[in-house]
Design a protein around this motif. Sequence first.
Motif, short mmCIF file in Angstrom:
data_model
loop_
_atom_site.label_atom_id
_atom_site.label_comp_id
_atom_site.label_asym_id
_atom_site.label_seq_id
_atom_site.Cartn_x
_atom_site.Cartn_y
_atom_site.Cartn_z
N ALA A 1 0.84 -1.20 0.00
CA ALA A 1 0.00 0.00 0.00
C ALA A 1 0.88 1.25 0.00
O ALA A 1 0.60 2.23 -0.71
CB ALA A 1 -0.93 -0.01 1.20
N ILE A 2 1.95 1.20 0.77
CA ILE A 2 2.87 2.34 0.84
C ILE A 2 3.50 2.59 -0.54
O ILE A 2 3.59 3.72 -1.01
CB ILE A 2 3.96 2.09 1.91
N ARG A 3 3.86 1.48 -1.21
CA ARG A 3 4.43 1.61 -2.55
C ARG A 3 3.45 2.30 -3.52
O ARG A 3 3.84 3.10 -4.36
CB ARG A 3 4.80 0.24 -3.10
N PHE A 4 2.15 1.96 -3.38
CA PHE A 4 1.15 2.61 -4.24
C PHE A 4 1.12 4.11 -4.01
O PHE A 4 1.07 4.89 -4.96
CB PHE A 4 -0.25 2.04 -3.97
N TYR A 5 1.15 4.51 -2.77
CA TYR A 5 1.07 5.94 -2.47
C TYR A 5 2.32 6.67 -2.95
O TYR A 5 2.27 7.84 -3.29
CB TYR A 5 0.79 6.17 -0.98
N ARG A 6 3.44 5.96 -3.01
CA ARG A 6 4.66 6.58 -3.51
C ARG A 6 4.71 6.60 -5.03
O ARG A 6 5.20 7.55 -5.62
CB ARG A 6 5.89 5.81 -3.00
N THR A 7 4.23 5.53 -5.69
CA THR A 7 4.45 5.35 -7.12
C THR A 7 3.29 5.84 -7.99
O THR A 7 3.51 6.35 -9.09
CB THR A 7 4.67 3.85 -7.46
N LEU A 8 2.05 5.65 -7.52
CA LEU A 8 0.90 5.89 -8.40
C LEU A 8 0.79 7.32 -8.93
O LEU A 8 0.44 7.51 -10.09
CB LEU A 8 -0.40 5.49 -7.71
N PRO A 9 1.06 8.32 -8.12
CA PRO A 9 0.92 9.67 -8.66
C PRO A 9 1.71 9.89 -9.95
O PRO A 9 1.32 10.71 -10.78
CB PRO A 9 1.44 10.56 -7.52
N ASP A 10 2.80 9.15 -10.15
CA ASP A 10 3.55 9.28 -11.40
C ASP A 10 2.89 8.54 -12.55
O ASP A 10 3.04 8.91 -13.71
CB ASP A 10 4.97 8.69 -11.22
N LEU A 11 2.19 7.46 -12.25
CA LEU A 11 1.66 6.57 -13.29
C LEU A 11 0.20 6.85 -13.61
O LEU A 11 -0.24 6.71 -14.74
CB LEU A 11 1.78 5.10 -12.85
N ALA A 12 -0.57 7.20 -12.60
CA ALA A 12 -2.00 7.38 -12.80
C ALA A 12 -2.44 8.57 -11.94
O ALA A 12 -1.88 9.65 -12.05
CB ALA A 12 -2.74 6.11 -12.41
N SER A 13 -3.41 8.37 -11.07
CA SER A 13 -3.80 9.47 -10.19
C SER A 13 -3.57 9.06 -8.75
O SER A 13 -3.36 7.89 -8.45
CB SER A 13 -5.28 9.80 -10.41
N THR A 14 -3.56 10.03 -7.85
CA THR A 14 -3.42 9.72 -6.44
C THR A 14 -4.64 8.93 -5.98
O THR A 14 -5.76 9.28 -6.34
CB THR A 14 -3.31 11.03 -5.63
N PRO A 15 -4.45 7.86 -5.22
CA PRO A 15 -5.61 7.07 -4.77
C PRO A 15 -6.62 7.92 -4.01
O PRO A 15 -6.25 8.84 -3.29
CB PRO A 15 -4.97 6.02 -3.85
N LYS A 16 -7.90 7.61 -4.20
CA LYS A 16 -8.97 8.34 -3.51
C LYS A 16 -8.98 8.00 -2.03
O LYS A 16 -9.39 8.81 -1.21
CB LYS A 16 -10.34 7.98 -4.10
N ALA A 17 -8.61 6.77 -1.70
CA ALA A 17 -8.61 6.35 -0.29
C ALA A 17 -7.84 5.06 -0.14
O ALA A 17 -7.63 4.34 -1.11
CB ALA A 17 -10.04 6.15 0.20
N VAL A 18 -7.38 4.79 1.08
CA VAL A 18 -6.82 3.48 1.39
C VAL A 18 -7.84 2.77 2.29
O VAL A 18 -8.33 3.34 3.26
CB VAL A 18 -5.43 3.58 2.04
N VAL A 19 -8.20 1.56 1.88
CA VAL A 19 -9.22 0.80 2.60
C VAL A 19 -8.53 -0.23 3.49
O VAL A 19 -7.86 -1.14 2.99
CB VAL A 19 -10.16 0.07 1.60
N PHE A 20 -8.64 -0.07 4.79
CA PHE A 20 -8.09 -1.07 5.71
C PHE A 20 -9.17 -2.13 5.94
O PHE A 20 -10.14 -1.90 6.65
CB PHE A 20 -7.66 -0.43 7.03
#
Lengths: 282, 345
Positions: free
Chosen positions: B241-260
């Motif tokens: 999940a941490i990797r997504f928050y670091r990487t996604l803004p470059d590839l797509a859009s910032t996630p709307k939310a993290v679901v625990f």
Amino acid sequence: MAGTRLFLVSGKGGTGKSAVSAALALRAQRQGDRVLAMEIGEEGSLASHFATTPLAFEPREVRPGLHAMKVSRPDALLEYLSLQLRLPGVGRFGGRIARAFDALATAAPAVREIITIGKVYWEVRSGRWDTVVVDAPPTGQIGSYLRAPQSIKELVPTGRIRGQAESMAGTLSDPEITRLVLVTVPEEVPTAETEETLAWLDREKVVPPPRVVVNRVLPVLEVATRPTGVAGEMVDLHQSLVAEQQIWLDRLPGDVQLPYLFGVYTPAEVAANLSDGMEAVL
Amino acid sequence: MTRTLLVTGGGGVGKTTVAAALGVTAAKAGMRTLVVTVDPAQRLATALGLAGLGHEPEPHADLENLWVAMLDSGASWRAVAERHAAPDVAERLARNEFFLAAAEHFPASQAYAAADQAATYAQAKAWDLVVVDTPPSGGGIDFFTAPAQMADLVGGRLLRWITGGPLPGRRFFYERAARPILRIADTVLGSDLLERVTEFLLDLRTTYDGVAQRGREIERVLKDASILVVTTTNPAPLHEAIRFYRTLPDLASTPKAVVFNRSLPDSWADPPKRLRADVREIVDRWSAETVRQRDFRDEFSARYGATVVSIPLTPRPPTDLEGLAELAVSASGMPWADLGIGFSQ
């Protein structure tokens, strides 16, 4: 003195494969073995379970007598070409050759896997270790690794790699040397995936029969009378979860069970806690 | 306009269930919704009416406005050959052992198939919402990089490395002995293997223009999509999940939310002090686990400024439409409006 023993640890992603690998290595180290823990793949978390910095291709001592390393394919390939095949020109063209082969590995089946599993094989054969523990790829991919020597024999009619594939297949299927450990948890999807993997292994017979380790098993705890309030909610959840997990425990081979660890924060604490239960696997 | 919602996360976190629950909720709110899943668990597949269905979207028998499709990971490679290669080349590729192996073993194969199908359904304009359960390969990041990886592979990166130069003609086989890399490859693998791989790559190369163009279309759809990251507080999925928050803004859009997923109620962090010994055995364990979860969640939210959603742990995952709808209701903090899903609690 018995020879080197090889433990290949696989399992569905998220079941605690790396934690079990680290725990196994720690347990072997505690009984005085010279141990090598190897990580395969880019996403491994073996280092965090030893509370150490990211692993490199060169084995590094992370505990007295316990070394850890990461098998990266370009490094493994260069070492293979220069040391095992003693090919001339590897020094000069090393980088280009490694990249070319790495690209080739995307298209040619079994080439990628044979290079990686080959590094494991050389370490087992080196005589430097009593115990080699491999944090292997997840069950979805483990078949193509275990079967790689066979596939190479079928695909490559000539070439030096073919001859070595025979010897690798022999090591992997030798019950005196190799043991495959399948890590799972008592839930629906991991149970189904474990059953599929066991059936595949039974058909292919590329390794001796595996040992199944069921991780995160909740303890059965009886309560005389149900309390009220928050405590009652916890008791209800616990008992329902225990009943649900039993469905999957009944379907799984009960070789080894490891406890669910409550409130444990770091991967290193997880591995240290689990290492006590590893006697049965060794 | 079709909205696309990508549900990402590591393996074993309940991503498929969350994707299905969101789809059911949207359908119940009257949106024409398609849920695309990857290899769902038996019980969930049954709930979604997937048992025995093929790979095409099918309307759900019991819920209006809900369509369900299952990913076919081999399909995209066949489609690449059929869409972008000349008929005779496509036929040769379909029989080629390396083509079949690449379809199965190329790490981003399943991810490419999912991205390609997600884009196809988004472009079809037949649905208001397409919910995609993304495959876990490469920690889920492959889904976003697969179009480029595919174009790269087809485009001849590999060919260039093997031949050591620009695009070769078939005569390269005869000049092979001149190149040190090929001499080594010959010794190690045998010349026959290399010859067959190269032939396959030359055929695949002919599809490059089509694949590159399709890749850009897919990337546009992914960039416009909303993203949810699903995780649990276990170390491995949390790391993803941490990797997504670091990487996604470059590839797509910032996630709307993290679901625990599988969260414990905060009220369990502070249980009553005076308890019978048998009850304490259970309560001590679960309150320690609740405190750990809360600490991990708080740290994640503080560090990444993420909208945090909690879905409570239940003894068993939902097995029918009602259960999926209830799971969506039980999610606290879900940014429904931001996801474009009409939902009132």
